[in-house]
Design a protein around this motif. Structure first.
Motif, PDB file in Angstrom:
ATOM      1  N   VAL A   7       0.760  -1.333  -0.470  1.00 37.84           N
ATOM      2  CA  VAL A   7      -0.030  -0.169  -0.099  1.00 37.84           C
ATOM      3  C   VAL A   7       0.766   1.229   0.155  1.00 37.84           C
ATOM      4  CG1 VAL A   7      -2.324   0.970   1.587  1.00 37.84           C
ATOM      5  CG2 VAL A   7      -1.695  -0.866   0.863  1.00 37.84           C
ATOM      6  N   ALA A  13       7.729   1.727  -1.630  1.00 39.76           N
ATOM      7  CA  ALA A  13       7.125   1.366  -2.112  1.00 39.76           C
ATOM      8  C   ALA A  13       7.725   0.256  -3.981  1.00 39.76           C
ATOM      9  CB  ALA A  13       5.096   1.496  -2.866  1.00 39.76           C
ATOM     10  N   ALA A  34      -2.585   5.735  -4.269  1.00 41.27           N
ATOM     11  CA  ALA A  34      -3.544   6.850  -4.130  1.00 41.27           C
ATOM     12  C   ALA A  34      -3.666   7.520  -5.045  1.00 41.27           C
ATOM     13  CB  ALA A  34      -3.709   6.686  -3.021  1.00 41.27           C
ATOM     14  N   ARG A  42      10.603  12.432  -4.440  1.00 41.65           N
ATOM     15  CA  ARG A  42       9.753  13.372  -4.240  1.00 41.65           C
ATOM     16  C   ARG A  42      11.536  14.700  -4.259  1.00 41.65           C
ATOM     17  NH1 ARG A  42       4.504  12.486  -3.192  1.00 41.65           N
ATOM     18  NH2 ARG A  42       4.686  10.032  -3.564  1.00 41.65           N
ATOM     19  N   PRO A  43      12.517  14.041  -3.510  1.00 40.71           N
ATOM     20  CA  PRO A  43      13.834  15.474  -3.364  1.00 40.71           C
ATOM     21  C   PRO A  43      13.246  16.773  -4.494  1.00 40.71           C
ATOM     22  CG  PRO A  43      14.260  13.212  -2.496  1.00 40.71           C
ATOM     23  CD  PRO A  43      12.670  12.624  -3.318  1.00 40.71           C
ATOM     24  N   LEU A  45      11.041  17.764  -6.087  1.00 40.08           N
ATOM     25  CA  LEU A  45      10.017  18.961  -5.636  1.00 40.08           C
ATOM     26  C   LEU A  45      10.033  20.141  -4.938  1.00 40.08           C
ATOM     27  CD1 LEU A  45       7.395  15.920  -5.108  1.00 40.08           C
ATOM     28  CD2 LEU A  45       7.994  16.699  -7.085  1.00 40.08           C
ATOM     29  N   ALA A 101       3.571   1.540   2.995  1.00 40.82           N
ATOM     30  CA  ALA A 101       4.363   2.528   2.522  1.00 40.82           C
ATOM     31  C   ALA A 101       3.267   4.032   2.568  1.00 40.82           C
ATOM     32  CB  ALA A 101       4.990   1.817   1.528  1.00 40.82           C
ATOM     33  N   THR A 102       2.956   3.804   3.125  1.00 37.90           N
ATOM     34  CA  THR A 102       1.847   5.281   2.740  1.00 37.90           C
ATOM     35  C   THR A 102       2.889   6.479   3.202  1.00 37.90           C
ATOM     36  OG1 THR A 102       0.629   4.721   4.812  1.00 37.90           O
ATOM     37  CG2 THR A 102      -0.096   4.111   2.737  1.00 37.90           C
ATOM     38  N   ALA A 104       3.752  10.257   3.701  1.00 39.37           N
ATOM     39  CA  ALA A 104       3.367  11.281   5.266  1.00 39.37           C
ATOM     40  C   ALA A 104       2.907  12.522   4.218  1.00 39.37           C
ATOM     41  CB  ALA A 104       4.599  11.383   5.759  1.00 39.37           C
ATOM     42  N   LEU A 258       7.375   0.382   6.091  1.00 43.70           N
ATOM     43  CA  LEU A 258       8.920   0.841   6.303  1.00 43.70           C
ATOM     44  C   LEU A 258       8.646   2.402   5.634  1.00 43.70           C
ATOM     45  CD1 LEU A 258      10.682  -0.541   2.773  1.00 43.70           C
ATOM     46  CD2 LEU A 258       8.279   0.085   3.100  1.00 43.70           C
ATOM     47  N   HIS A 277      13.847  10.264   5.760  1.00 44.04           N
ATOM     48  CA  HIS A 277      14.966  10.851   4.900  1.00 44.04           C
ATOM     49  C   HIS A 277      14.714   9.406   3.480  1.00 44.04           C
ATOM     50  CE1 HIS A 277      17.279  11.526   7.780  1.00 44.04           C
ATOM     51  NE2 HIS A 277      16.396  12.348   7.932  1.00 44.04           N
ATOM     52  N   TYR A 310      20.951   9.041   6.771  1.00 45.72           N
ATOM     53  CA  TYR A 310      21.828  10.260   5.897  1.00 45.72           C
ATOM     54  C   TYR A 310      20.411  10.992   5.290  1.00 45.72           C
ATOM     55  CZ  TYR A 310      23.307  12.488   1.650  1.00 45.72           C
ATOM     56  OH  TYR A 310      24.005  13.274   0.959  1.00 45.72           O
ATOM     57  N   TRP A 312      20.384  14.536   3.061  1.00 45.35           N
ATOM     58  CA  TRP A 312      20.730  16.541   2.279  1.00 45.35           C
ATOM     59  C   TRP A 312      19.580  17.137   2.376  1.00 45.35           C
ATOM     60  CZ3 TRP A 312      18.264  12.060  -0.446  1.00 45.35           C
ATOM     61  CH2 TRP A 312      17.805  12.848  -1.810  1.00 45.35           C
ATOM     62  N   SER A 313      20.074  18.460   1.847  1.00 43.58           N
ATOM     63  CA  SER A 313      18.895  19.054   1.713  1.00 43.58           C
ATOM     64  C   SER A 313      19.369  20.381   0.606  1.00 43.58           C
ATOM     65  CB  SER A 313      19.023  20.422   2.441  1.00 43.58           C
ATOM     66  OG  SER A 313      18.157  21.362   2.000  1.00 43.58           O
TER      67      SER A 313
HETATM   68  C1  LIG Z   1       9.346  17.846  -1.169  1.00 37.69           C
HETATM   69  C2  LIG Z   1      10.860  17.010  -0.926  1.00 37.69           C
HETATM   70  C3  LIG Z   1      11.212  17.168  -0.886  1.00 37.69           C
HETATM   71  C4  LIG Z   1      12.755  16.765  -0.264  1.00 37.69           C
HETATM   72  N1  LIG Z   1      13.564  16.550  -0.199  1.00 37.69           N
HETATM   73  C5  LIG Z   1      14.409  15.346   0.309  1.00 37.69           C
HETATM   74  C6  LIG Z   1      15.915  15.259   0.412  1.00 37.69           C
HETATM   75  O1  LIG Z   1      16.937  16.524  -0.462  1.00 37.69           O
HETATM   76  N2  LIG Z   1      16.851  14.324   0.723  1.00 37.69           N
HETATM   77  C7  LIG Z   1      17.085  14.043   1.698  1.00 37.69           C
HETATM   78  O2  LIG Z   1      16.805  12.840   1.993  1.00 37.69           O
HETATM   79  N3  LIG Z   1      14.898  13.486   1.889  1.00 37.69           N
HETATM   80  C8  LIG Z   1      14.273  14.376   0.716  1.00 37.69           C
HETATM   81  N4  LIG Z   1      12.668  13.893   0.798  1.00 37.69           N
HETATM   82  C9  LIG Z   1      12.170  13.047   1.850  1.00 37.69           C
HETATM   83  C10 LIG Z   1      12.366  12.008   0.678  1.00 37.69           C
HETATM   84  O3  LIG Z   1      11.315  12.450  -0.592  1.00 37.69           O
HETATM   85  C11 LIG Z   1      10.608  10.639   1.643  1.00 37.69           C
HETATM   86  O4  LIG Z   1      12.068  10.285   2.872  1.00 37.69           O
HETATM   87  C12 LIG Z   1      10.498   9.223   0.918  1.00 37.69           C
HETATM   88  O5  LIG Z   1       9.092  10.062  -0.330  1.00 37.69           O
HETATM   89  C13 LIG Z   1       9.726   8.326   1.562  1.00 37.69           C
HETATM   90  O6  LIG Z   1       8.983   7.627   0.702  1.00 37.69           O
HETATM   91  P1  LIG Z   1       8.255   7.050   1.112  1.00 37.69           P
HETATM   92  O7  LIG Z   1       7.858   5.586  -0.009  1.00 37.69           O
HETATM   93  O8  LIG Z   1       8.282   6.732   2.042  1.00 37.69           O
HETATM   94  O9  LIG Z   1       6.702   8.084   0.907  1.00 37.69           O
HETATM   95  P2  LIG Z   1       5.869   8.516  -0.075  1.00 37.69           P
HETATM   96  O10 LIG Z   1       7.300   9.062  -1.012  1.00 37.69           O
HETATM   97  O11 LIG Z   1       5.356   9.679   0.378  1.00 37.69           O
HETATM   98  O12 LIG Z   1       4.775   8.056  -0.776  1.00 37.69           O
HETATM   99  C14 LIG Z   1       4.368   8.074  -0.209  1.00 37.69           C
HETATM  100  C15 LIG Z   1       2.657   7.321  -1.771  1.00 37.69           C
HETATM  101  O13 LIG Z   1       2.040   6.015  -0.489  1.00 37.69           O
HETATM  102  C16 LIG Z   1       0.860   6.859  -0.940  1.00 37.69           C
HETATM  103  N5  LIG Z   1      -0.413   6.592  -0.527  1.00 37.69           N
HETATM  104  C17 LIG Z   1      -0.769   7.753   0.759  1.00 37.69           C
HETATM  105  N6  LIG Z   1      -1.804   6.992   1.182  1.00 37.69           N
HETATM  106  C18 LIG Z   1      -2.349   6.152   0.745  1.00 37.69           C
HETATM  107  C19 LIG Z   1      -3.051   4.933   0.539  1.00 37.69           C
HETATM  108  N7  LIG Z   1      -4.057   4.605   2.048  1.00 37.69           N
HETATM  109  N8  LIG Z   1      -3.389   4.315  -0.051  1.00 37.69           N
HETATM  110  C20 LIG Z   1      -3.100   3.633  -1.378  1.00 37.69           C
HETATM  111  N9  LIG Z   1      -1.379   4.867  -1.003  1.00 37.69           N
HETATM  112  C21 LIG Z   1      -1.794   5.781  -0.175  1.00 37.69           C
HETATM  113  C22 LIG Z   1       0.788   8.612  -1.543  1.00 37.69           C
HETATM  114  O14 LIG Z   1       0.003   8.995  -2.100  1.00 37.69           O
HETATM  115  C23 LIG Z   1       2.459   9.147  -2.356  1.00 37.69           C
HETATM  116  O15 LIG Z   1       2.224   8.316  -3.433  1.00 37.69           O
HETATM  117  C24 LIG Z   1      11.757  14.906   0.767  1.00 37.69           C
HETATM  118  C25 LIG Z   1      10.710  15.246   0.734  1.00 37.69           C
HETATM  119  C26 LIG Z   1       9.601  15.662   0.047  1.00 37.69           C
HETATM  120  C27 LIG Z   1       7.965  15.681   0.231  1.00 37.69           C
END
Ligand SMILES: Cc1cc2nc3c(=O)[nH]c(=O)nc-3n(C[C@H](O)[C@H](O)[C@H](O)COP(=O)(O)OP(=O)(O)OC[C@H]3O[C@@H](n4cnc5c(N)ncnc54)[C@H](O)[C@@H]3O)c2cc1C
Length: 396
Positions: A7, A13, A34, A42-43, A45, A101-102, A104, A258, A277, A310, A312-313
């Protein structure tokens, strides 16, 4: 296991699918995503995507080739663990193992006015369209994301105001002493510290003291909340996210979590941590695939996810790199104090290096990461000198 349901459609994911297939999992793999797009990074963005019209950070993964059943625009809405079933916007789905893996969602401020956040491709595209020369941009929170948005907005000719409740930029993450050292980078921003925002109004923001600050664009960068609403009533243990152990197992059998949504037990730090991160989400996927495919009859231990975090920004033309995990009780040591090449180190009560921050110095970050992984206790002179190595020599 005949069917693993994942998810979430982000980095965690996507990488989990790749890792499962590369380790030989041949069963059914379903990804509920979703968003209407295949997973993307995402970074960028809050960086390149705010500057370039056609920016596309979609992962190059070929899901068809991996035989992943990707269901775009389908969200999980509920979980019935006893029936091993997920409820979705497109009906029910059973699983043998479930991966949460939804990620935040950004925290929003109250008020009737329009406020931008940056989490999705749509967010970035809409904000980019507003960042025109002369636009008055107000950022709420001098956070990592806000610093990156400020960088892009200034480059696009906007005037930028930033309102921060704390005493310095990034002070929530790094403390005021370190945060204040970034002030010179914010010289082109009207930065208002120790100032709270009450709400977003039709014409800008209203401060906690009642003052109105006018804006054409309001961007809120005050943190995120894990996307766990759909799990309410399921009985799964929640804290500041979905609680998992060091093997990424939740409190319910056959269910794992995760990435940004998970708050995991870290043997290294002897506490629960939620790590938002990119690197952590990617690495966790590797471990999770090993856990899911672990043969209990083998002598192999269950894989553990407990890396040195780890992050970065990229902001104001610089790259900040932070490794480790420090607590407010740790002692801060500024390395190269008074020089342009300063860095920051944190040590715990036993003198162990817990975290390190460096600027435009990847070599320092790598050394510090190895030192933290090795449990190094660098002496005072080495800590103060950014030229000195912190990691013990290899082979020791
Ligand atoms: C703008 C931005 C810049 C960033 N820059 C950095 C950086 O420079 N360095 C760094 O280390 N990290 C950075 N990050 C953090 C990094 O991108 C996140 O740690 C990473 O994306 C986490 O991945 P994830 O798959 O756990 O969550 P996400 O990438 O948030 O993916 C979760 C997905 O699950 C979907 N979802 C949510 N709820 C449901 C549901 N009920 N059913 C089905 N799907 C669902 C969401 O729509 C989304 O597509 C940044 C994040 C953002 C937003």
């Amino acid at each position: 296991m005949e069917r693993i349901v994942i998810v979430g459609g982000g980095l965690a994911a996507s990488r989990t699918c790749e890792q499962l297939r590369s380790r030989g999992y041949e069963g059914e793999l379903v990804m509920l995503c979703a968003e209407p797009h295949p997973p993307y990074d995402r970074p960028p963005l809050s960086k390149a995507a705010l500057l370039e019209e056609e920016h596309d950070s979609t992962f190059p993964t070929d899901y068809a080739q991996l035989s992943v059943d990707v269901r775009l625009g389908v969200a999980a809405t509920g979980l019935v663990p006893d029936a091993r079933t997920v409820q979705t916007t497109d009906g029910e789905l059973s699983y043998d193992a479930l991966v949460i893996a939804t990620g935040a969602s950004p925290i929003r401020l109250p008020g009737p006015g329009r406020q931008f956040t940056v989490r999705t491709v749509e967010d970035a595209a809409q904000l980019r369209a507003e960042l025109k020369p002369g636009q008055r941009v107000v950022l709420v929170g001098a956070s990592w994301i806000s610093a990156e948005v400020a960088t892009a907005a200034l480059r696009r000719g906007c005037s930028v105001t930033c309102i921060e409740a704390g005493p310095a930029p990034l002070s929530a993450a790094l403390g005021a002493d370190v945060g204040q050292r970034f002030l010179p980078w914010w010289s082109e921003v009207d930065l208002r510290l120790d100032t709270g925002v009450a709400e977003v109004t039709e014409t800008g923001v209203q401060l906690a003291n009642g003052e109105q600050v006018d804006a054409d664009v309001v961007v809120t960068g005050i943190g995120v909340r894990p996307a766990v609403d759909w799990l309410s009533g399921s009985g799964i243990a929640l804290d500041t996210g979905v609680v998992v152990d060091e093997h990424l197992r939740t409190s319910l059998p056959g269910i794992y979590a995760l990435g940004d949504v998970a708050v995991r037990w870290s043997p290294r730090w002897n506490t629960r941590i939620r790590v938002e991160h990119w690197d952590d989400a990617r690495e966790a996927a590797r471990t999770l695939a090993g856990v899911l495919l672990h043969d209990p009859s083998s002598q192999d231990p269950l894989p553990v996810h407990d890396p040195v975090p780890y992050f970065w920004s990229d902001q104001f033309g610089h790259k900040i790199q932070y490794v480790g995990h420090h607590s407010p009780e740790d002692t801060l040591v500024i390395r190269g104090d008074g020089t342009p090449q300063w860095a920051a180190a944190w040590v715990d009560a036993e003198g162990r290096l817990t975290a390190h921050l460096s600027i435009d110095a990847p070599r320092l970050m790598i050394d510090a990461r190895m030192a933290i992984a090795a449990g190094a206790r660098p002496d005072e002179a080495a800590l103060r000198d950014p030229q000195a190595k912190l990691a013990p020599p290899r082979g020791r």
